[in-house]
Design an enzyme around this catalytic site. Structure first.
Site: not given
Ligand code: S3P
Length: 427
Positions: A19, A92, A120, A163, A165, A312, A339, A343, A386
């Protein structure tokens, strides 16, 4: 949806393309010169979002619904203001990486998302991009994020959290920042898909110790890549096959970037029986086939240093730990709280409801495992893909099955998940 208990997992599978690489390839393709060809594009809601966003910014996407997607780029600084807000849905990664690129584009861009994405934290990208010279406003730290892009200057930045990202947003902005290299310091390495893809495009990206640096470019050539299966999509199958005795599962053509496969190391410590073979390289990423046989597991410890490599997959680790002899402790995983859902909360609530002895902590969880099937019961995905996949695997390994509410959330990353799971499930 009711997931009935299974006897074993048996068969061969391949899962949709990674992804995060699919999304990165589309974003870079949009600012490349000429055409990009992305083979093995991972079809899912979150990757469709990348396509609709770059279309909204003026790139042309040729998409016949097959596994190959073509993007006609507009050049490094050629993105144009969209007609209205850009909708990032649940994605995200697309929002945060786009912010890095948009920071260096002329124009005003408004980035919005769904309810989960709007909860987020976004200051984590806004802060470094501001330091590079972008005008960027969040809404109390969240989306909508408004960016007024323009000329950028390089920075050296050490994100306060591990991170990929945040790292990627800064590195992508660095492509557009003139006057030297943009550097990100990362003591605890996170996935390096951005760095690898940039290198494939001929960009100078270096890693020296904890510091990653990127030089600005004049232009980007089109992307031409083949993307292997997403390890995170293979993970529920790997865990199910490990937990159900008599299982034999072959996973073909999966990306095994070492910064993504922490689950394999953790399961190996727990006594799993997983062979990695046919190792090869495709478009700058390691790829392999996996063979998974069932095994009786023992408890383990997972701490902060290892966490980014299986962030993840930690929900699945919690389930595996529930069937492993002894107490498993996961620490240093506070990032799980920000997330698609919190989670730590959603995983402990769900697994507890199914009879797993799990307790949440500030930055992880603690599981007292027993080598027998958990009872089963009812769980909810909370709209988190998830969590939906976790509920499905929990159902297979349970005694009484699992009623899963919100199973459609799997479409965020893996629309064909239930069909593929059913195809290898023996009852
Ligand atoms: C991702 C990075 C990780 C991960 C997410 C995908 C990426 O997020 O959890 O699913 O593609 O860069 P963080 O960067 O927030 O850790």
């Amino acid at each position: 949806m009711k997931i009935e208990p299974a006897a074993s997992i048996d068969g061969a599978i391949a899962v949709p393309g990674v992804k995060g690489i699919s999304q990165r390839a589309v974003l870079l393709g949009a600012i490349a010169d000429g055409e990009s060809r992305i083979e093995g594009f991972g079809r899912a809601a979150d990757t469709e979002t990348a396509l609709s966003v770059v279309r909204g910014l003026g790139a042309e996407v040729e998409d016949d619904g097959s596994e190959t997607v073509r993007v006609r780029g507009v050049g490094l600084r050629g993105l144009r203001e969209a007609d209205g807000p850009l909708d990032f849905g649940n994605a995200g990664t697309v929002l945060r990486l786009s912010a890095g690129i948009l920071a260096g584009q002329e124009g005003r861009f408004e980035l919005v998302g769904d309810e989960s994405l709007s909860g987020r934290p976004q200051e984590r990208i806004a802060e470094p991009l501001r330091r590079m010279g972008a005008r960027i406003e969040t809404t109390d730290g969240h989306a909508p994020v408004v960016i007024e892009g323009g000329p950028l200057t390089p920075i050296r930045y050490e994100p306060p959290m591990a991170s990929a990202q945040v790292k990627s947003a800064v590195l992508l902005a660095g492509l557009l920042a003139e006057g030297g290299s943009t550097r990100v310091v990362e003591r605890n390495p996170t996935r390096d898909h951005t760095e690898r893809l940039l290198r494939e495009l001929g960009v100078s990206v270096r890693r020296r110790g904890a510091e990653i640096s990127v030089l600005p470019v004049e232009r980007l050539p089109g992307v031409d890549i083949r993307i292997a299966g997403d390890f995170s999509s293979a993970a529920p199958f790997i865990v199910a096959a490990t937990l159900l005795s008599g299982s034999e599962l072959l996973v073909q053509g999966v990306n095994v970037n070492p910064l993504r496969t922490g689950l394999l190391d953790v399961l190996e410590r727990m006594g799993a029986n997983i062979a990695v073979f046919n190792r090869r390289s495709e478009s700058g990423e390691p790829v392999a086939d996996l063979e998974v046989r069932s095994a009786q597991l023992v408890a383990t410890q997972v701490d902060g240093e290892e966490v980014p490599r299986l962030i993840d997959e930690l929900p699945l680790v919690a389930l595996a730990a529930g069937l492993a002899r002894g107490e498993t402790v996961v620490r240093g995983a506070a990032e799980l709280r920000v997330k698609e859902t919190d989670r730590i909360e959603t995983v402990t609530t769900s697994l507890k409801a199914l009879g797993v002895r799990i307790a949440a902590s500030e930055d992880g969880f603690r599981v007292r495992g027993v080598p027998t099937r958990p009872r089963g019961g009812g769980v909810e995905s909370f709209g988190d893909h998830r969590l939906a996949m976790l509920g499905a695997v929990a159902g297979l390994v349970s005694r009484e099955g699992v009623r899963l509410e919100g199973s459609e959330a799997v479409a965020i990353s893996f629309p064909g998940f239930f069909d593929l799971l059913e195809s290898v499930t023996q009852r």
